[in-house]
Each structure stands twice: as C-alpha cells, then as structure tokens.
Design a protein around this motif. Structure first.
Motif, PDB file in Angstrom:
ATOM      1  N   LEU A 145       0.822  -1.206   0.000  1.00  6.25           N
ATOM      2  CA  LEU A 145       0.000   0.000   0.000  1.00  6.25           C
ATOM      3  C   LEU A 145       0.860   1.261   0.000  1.00  6.25           C
ATOM      4  CD1 LEU A 145      -2.851  -0.989   2.450  1.00  6.25           C
ATOM      5  CD2 LEU A 145      -3.182  -0.007   0.183  1.00  6.25           C
ATOM      6  N   MET A 146       1.945   1.240   0.764  1.00  4.87           N
ATOM      7  CA  MET A 146       2.814   2.415   0.808  1.00  4.87           C
ATOM      8  C   MET A 146       3.514   2.650  -0.524  1.00  4.87           C
ATOM      9  SD  MET A 146       2.587   4.071   3.630  1.00  4.87           S
ATOM     10  CE  MET A 146       4.061   5.073   3.560  1.00  4.87           C
ATOM     11  N   GLU A 148       2.210   1.899  -3.380  1.00  3.09           N
ATOM     12  CA  GLU A 148       1.185   2.143  -4.394  1.00  3.09           C
ATOM     13  C   GLU A 148       0.292   3.322  -3.977  1.00  3.09           C
ATOM     14  OE1 GLU A 148      -0.736  -1.586  -5.251  1.00  3.09           O
ATOM     15  OE2 GLU A 148       1.125  -2.514  -5.942  1.00  3.09           O
ATOM     16  N   GLY A 149      -0.930   3.047  -3.577  1.00  2.00           N
ATOM     17  CA  GLY A 149      -1.892   4.118  -3.353  1.00  2.00           C
ATOM     18  C   GLY A 149      -1.507   5.123  -2.297  1.00  2.00           C
ATOM     19  N   PHE A 150      -0.861   4.663  -1.208  1.00  2.00           N
ATOM     20  CA  PHE A 150      -0.549   5.589  -0.128  1.00  2.00           C
ATOM     21  C   PHE A 150       0.585   6.552  -0.470  1.00  2.00           C
ATOM     22  CE2 PHE A 150      -2.348   2.932   3.667  1.00  2.00           C
ATOM     23  CZ  PHE A 150      -3.605   3.019   3.106  1.00  2.00           C
ATOM     24  N   SER A 151       1.313   6.284  -1.547  1.00  2.00           N
ATOM     25  CA  SER A 151       2.353   7.224  -1.991  1.00  2.00           C
ATOM     26  C   SER A 151       1.981   7.850  -3.337  1.00  2.00           C
ATOM     27  CB  SER A 151       3.704   6.509  -2.117  1.00  2.00           C
ATOM     28  OG  SER A 151       3.660   5.512  -3.127  1.00  2.00           O
ATOM     29  N   GLY A 152       0.710   7.708  -3.722  1.00  2.00           N
ATOM     30  CA  GLY A 152       0.305   8.218  -5.027  1.00  2.00           C
ATOM     31  C   GLY A 152       1.013   7.506  -6.163  1.00  2.00           C
ATOM     32  N   TYR A 153       1.366   6.248  -5.955  1.00  2.00           N
ATOM     33  CA  TYR A 153       2.085   5.436  -6.944  1.00  2.00           C
ATOM     34  C   TYR A 153       3.408   6.077  -7.364  1.00  2.00           C
ATOM     35  CZ  TYR A 153      -2.123   2.667  -7.118  1.00  2.00           C
ATOM     36  OH  TYR A 153      -3.185   1.867  -6.758  1.00  2.00           O
ATOM     37  N   ASN A 154       3.992   6.826  -6.441  1.00  2.02           N
ATOM     38  CA  ASN A 154       5.296   7.440  -6.684  1.00  2.02           C
ATOM     39  C   ASN A 154       6.141   7.297  -5.418  1.00  2.02           C
ATOM     40  OD1 ASN A 154       7.502   8.948  -7.448  1.00  2.02           O
ATOM     41  ND2 ASN A 154       6.310  10.659  -8.259  1.00  2.02           N
ATOM     42  N   PRO A 155       6.596   6.078  -5.123  1.00  5.59           N
ATOM     43  CA  PRO A 155       7.283   5.856  -3.848  1.00  5.59           C
ATOM     44  C   PRO A 155       8.584   6.629  -3.706  1.00  5.59           C
ATOM     45  CG  PRO A 155       7.445   3.913  -5.267  1.00  5.59           C
ATOM     46  CD  PRO A 155       6.460   4.826  -5.909  1.00  5.59           C
ATOM     47  N   MET A 162       9.735  12.243   2.840  1.00  8.61           N
ATOM     48  CA  MET A 162       9.968  11.736   4.192  1.00  8.61           C
ATOM     49  C   MET A 162      11.362  12.106   4.679  1.00  8.61           C
ATOM     50  SD  MET A 162       8.300   7.984   3.581  1.00  8.61           S
ATOM     51  CE  MET A 162       6.668   7.839   2.838  1.00  8.61           C
ATOM     52  N   ALA A 163      12.348  11.964   3.801  1.00 12.12           N
ATOM     53  CA  ALA A 163      13.725  12.300   4.172  1.00 12.12           C
ATOM     54  C   ALA A 163      13.854  13.788   4.503  1.00 12.12           C
ATOM     55  CB  ALA A 163      14.668  11.926   3.035  1.00 12.12           C
ATOM     56  N   VAL A 228       7.864   1.742   3.282  1.00  8.88           N
ATOM     57  CA  VAL A 228       7.939   1.739   1.816  1.00  8.88           C
ATOM     58  C   VAL A 228       8.819   0.594   1.329  1.00  8.88           C
ATOM     59  CG1 VAL A 228       8.570   3.094  -0.223  1.00  8.88           C
ATOM     60  CG2 VAL A 228       7.543   4.235   1.749  1.00  8.88           C
ATOM     61  N   GLY A 229       9.846   0.243   2.097  1.00  4.68           N
ATOM     62  CA  GLY A 229      10.754  -0.822   1.703  1.00  4.68           C
ATOM     63  C   GLY A 229      10.448  -2.170   2.323  1.00  4.68           C
ATOM     64  N   TRP A 230       9.268  -2.314   2.903  1.00  4.27           N
ATOM     65  CA  TRP A 230       8.913  -3.547   3.625  1.00  4.27           C
ATOM     66  C   TRP A 230       7.841  -4.296   2.855  1.00  4.27           C
ATOM     67  CZ3 TRP A 230       4.284  -5.042   6.183  1.00  4.27           C
ATOM     68  CH2 TRP A 230       4.410  -6.103   7.094  1.00  4.27           C
ATOM     69  N   ASP A 231       7.827  -5.607   2.986  1.00  5.66           N
ATOM     70  CA  ASP A 231       6.786  -6.399   2.343  1.00  5.66           C
ATOM     71  C   ASP A 231       6.320  -7.486   3.296  1.00  5.66           C
ATOM     72  OD1 ASP A 231       5.568  -8.580   0.581  1.00  5.66           O
ATOM     73  OD2 ASP A 231       5.836  -6.941  -0.840  1.00  5.66           O
ATOM     74  N   ALA A 232       5.034  -7.514   3.596  1.00  2.31           N
ATOM     75  CA  ALA A 232       4.482  -8.462   4.566  1.00  2.31           C
ATOM     76  C   ALA A 232       4.698  -9.904   4.153  1.00  2.31           C
ATOM     77  CB  ALA A 232       2.991  -8.197   4.763  1.00  2.31           C
ATOM     78  N   PHE A 233       4.779 -10.168   2.856  1.00  2.00           N
ATOM     79  CA  PHE A 233       4.781 -11.542   2.362  1.00  2.00           C
ATOM     80  C   PHE A 233       6.162 -12.037   1.932  1.00  2.00           C
ATOM     81  CE2 PHE A 233       0.250 -10.462   0.722  1.00  2.00           C
ATOM     82  CZ  PHE A 233      -0.231 -10.484   2.017  1.00  2.00           C
ATOM     83  N   TYR A 234       7.180 -11.243   2.166  1.00  2.26           N
ATOM     84  CA  TYR A 234       8.526 -11.626   1.753  1.00  2.26           C
ATOM     85  C   TYR A 234       8.926 -12.944   2.413  1.00  2.26           C
ATOM     86  CZ  TYR A 234      13.604 -11.441   1.152  1.00  2.26           C
ATOM     87  OH  TYR A 234      14.908 -11.748   0.851  1.00  2.26           O
TER      88      TYR A 234
END
Length: 308
Positions: A145-146, A148-155, A162-163, A228-234
């Motif tokens: 989600l971060m 995709e949609g939560f970053s406006g598809y521009n991570p 954020m930085a 943004v760099g994390w994936d629940a299913f990794y």
C-alpha cells in the motif's frame, strides 16, 4: 477482561493489552490463546478487541488484544509511528508475556490480524515459531500500500519527502503528522473521497460506530520510510508453514485486501491454507457488522479449535 502492561524489554516502554477470558475461566487450566492485532491506525478497543476478541473468548479461547508501540495506550515516543519492523517485534513481546502466564498453553498460541494487522500477523509468524496458527480478517500488505496508493504510486517522491521532513525534525522543526482520513463522512463526500474503502473507513473511524480516542488513524511522516521498503509476504514461500486462514469480503476496495488475500494463499508454504470469501460484504463491514462477522467466525472458530 483484564488490562495489562507488557514490558518491551528492547525499547524500554510498555505495550498495553486487554486480556479477554472465556466463560467460567479457571486460572489452573491451560487454554489455547489467540493474539489479536488491530488495523493500521486503530487500537485494541476497536475491532480486534471489542468484536473479535470478545467473540473468540466466548468460544473458549484466551484472547489478548494489544496496542502497537507508539500508538493507543502503549508507550513509545514520538507518537503515531507506523513502522512494520517494530510492529512485528511487538508480537514477540506479547508472546514472551503469554508464556509466563500459568493458564496459557504455550504450544497452542495463535494469531488473528485485522487489516494491516493481518499483514503483520503473517510476517511475524514466519519467524516467530511460537505462533502455531494464523488467521486474518481482510488482511492487507501495508508495504504494498505504501508503494502504491498511499504514496500516489510514486514511492521515490514519497521517500524524498519523508527524508526532507526527517531532516527538518532533526533540526528542531515541528513534527508532521498525517491525518489519514477526512474528519467525517460528510466531509469525505464534500472532498470527493467516496472510493469504497476510504469512505467506509471514515464512516467507521470518524463516527460513534467505531470512534475511539486511541484509534486516530494518524501517521508520523518522517518515520514512514521503513514501510515503503517492507513487504508483509517476503519469504512466505519458504518460512510461512503454519495453518493459515484468510478471510476477505468480495466487495473490493482500494486498500486491496482481496488481492492480498489471494496472493498470500498462493504463496504460503503452509500445507493447510484456506481463502474464505464472504460474499456481499466489504473490508469495513468485516470489522463489526453482525452478519459478516458471524460468517467469518463460522470459519475461524473451527479453524482455531482444530489447529490450536
């Protein structure tokens, strides 16, 4: 029910949790126990505790619903941090606490996660082998989600923002806390925020239906980069072996729980795994509406009885 404070020994604050007991509870009996994890920006007084926690306890389980670190009644500063690594570590501390309780059967500890708590539950179970069964209710992969949609598809642009904000805060400027939802359904309509999941989240969290002083749906911008760099299913194909039940509604919304549910069922190494689709209901219907909740529990209760 009993409210407890669990010491987070790694980070020096307490995790707040409510323990829901079964009828005729006897402290000298060993019980199967379920950890119930709340959605992103939620708290233990909402769906994880007051709905699923209560109903599973009524069926003979001890259920512990906890607040994530930096959120709800748990400790941690600054507030409103949504960091997946820390969220997953919370599960380990809750398990550490459970195995000290005389009435918890350490060989029968399961987990139930709702929305983002579902993604965290799956991820935690991969490396926390004391968790023996995994259930999710409209579970979502927050990292996806971060990106995709939560970053406006521009991570990348989101990470740059954020930085920049983190540097500003390090130099003493005020914290920037994002309010993730409109203040009311009426304001959501005025703003055009009528997509199913966004609107129904507003209807749940911003009205007496689900409103709680501790479930604020806020996130500290400067600390969002880890997600943004994390994936629940990794590594689910390698490490997720526990029995798995994934419950989703078929009225699909932008947060993507249906999509994530299908993905993790396909990827999990678990020999026992089942996707339960509750026809005619949506992501937020499964939080508290009697019919879809009952249909989810019709599957989850025997799942936990069999596997715990």
């Amino acid at each position: 029910m009993k409210t407890v404070a669990i010491r987070n020994k790694d980070m020096y604050w307490d995790i707040a949790a409510d323990i829901h007991y079964p009828p005729n509870f006897d402290e000298n009996t060993k019980y199967p126990t379920i950890i119930s994890a709340h959605p992103i920006g939620s708290c233990k007084e909402q769906t994880s505790g007051n709905v699923y926690g209560v109903k599973l306890a009524d069926q003979g389980f001890v259920v512990i619903a906890f607040d994530a670190s930096f959120q709800g009644a748990s400790g941690g500063e600054p507030r409103s941090i949504e960091d997946p690594t820390l969220r997953v570590e919370d599960f380990r501390h809750v398990v550490d606490y459970l195995v000290t309780l005389p009435y918890v059967d350490e060989k029968r500890i399961g987990v139930l996660g709702i929305c983002g708590g579902g993604g965290y539950s799956i991820n935690a179970a991969m490396t926390e082998r004391r968790i023996k069964a995994v259930g999710t209710i409209t579970g979502a992969n927050y990292g996806r989600l971060m990106r995709e949609g939560f970053s406006g598809y521009n991570p990348i642009a989101a990470l740059e923002a954020m930085a920049k904000q983190r540097t500003a805060e390090a130099r003493g400027e005020p914290l920037h806390v994002d309010d993730l939802l409109p203040p009311s359904p009426e304001e959501a309509r005025r703003l055009g925020a009528t997509e199913r999941d966004v609107y129904e989240a507003t209807e749940y969290y911003r009205t007496p239906r689900g409103q709680s002083a501790n479930g604020l749906n806020r996130s500290l911008l400067s600390h969002q980069a880890a997600a943004v760099g994390w994936d629940a299913f990794y590594l689910a194909e390698v490490l997720l072996t526990q029995p798995l039940m994934v419950v989703v509604g078929d009225k699909v919304g932008a947060f993507g729980a249906y999509r994530d549910g299908c993905e993790i069922i396909g990827r999990a190494r678990s020999e026992k795994k089942e996707l339960v689709v509750v026809d005619g209901w949506s992501h937020y219907d499964l939080y508290d509406k009697p019919e879809p909740v009952a249909r989810a529990l019709e599957k989850l209760i025997p799942f936990y009885q069999e596997n715990l």
